[in-house]
Design an enzyme around this catalytic site. Structure first.
Site: not given
Ligand code: AMP
Length: 118
Positions: A33, A91, A99, A104, A106
């Protein structure tokens, strides 16, 4: 709702954005991440257009589903988190705080990560 092929994880899968790969096979890609919330914070994404855990579970094929979850386990092994443990979370949509609209999981570990929601 339809899958947005411009989301950042779709772009990572297409190689348009770099990532720090931990594990990859035909079913999934695991990478660190970009904004870690624990000493170890990885993301595992399927190689397919799935928006969230329900979309994936209902619409992916059996081989994709098995391959994805085995990739989660292999990522845990690669990160050496098996012995001390970790948290795996996904999430989903607005209330889940999602987001990036590509399914995905985590993986958080490297220290005790506390109770479910602090
Ligand atoms: P979510 O809120 O569950 O959708 O998590 C999205 C995750 O993607 C967050 O923890 C971000 O820090 C991560 N993220 C966003 N852009 C990138 C990227 N380019 N490379 C790695 N992680 C990312």
């Amino acid at each position: 709702m339809t899958y947005d092929s411009h989301n950042i994880f779709a772009r990572i899968l297409r190689g348009e954005i770099p990532n720090k790969t931990i594990y990859e096979d035909e079913y999934a890609l695991a990478f660190h991440d970009i904004a870690p919330q624990a000493p170890v914070h990885a993301l595992v994404i399927p190689k397919g257009e799935f928006m969230d855990v329900c979309d994936f579970s209902l619409n992916a094929g059996a081989a994709q589903i098995a391959g994805f979850w085995q990739a989660v386990a292999k990522t845990v092994t690669a990160l050496e988190l098996e012995q001390n443990g970790f948290r795996a979370i996904s999430n989903c949509k607005e209330h889940g705080g999602q987001e990036v609209p590509h399914f995905h999981v985590h993986i958080l570990g490297g220290k005790p990560v506390g109770r479910m929601i602090s």
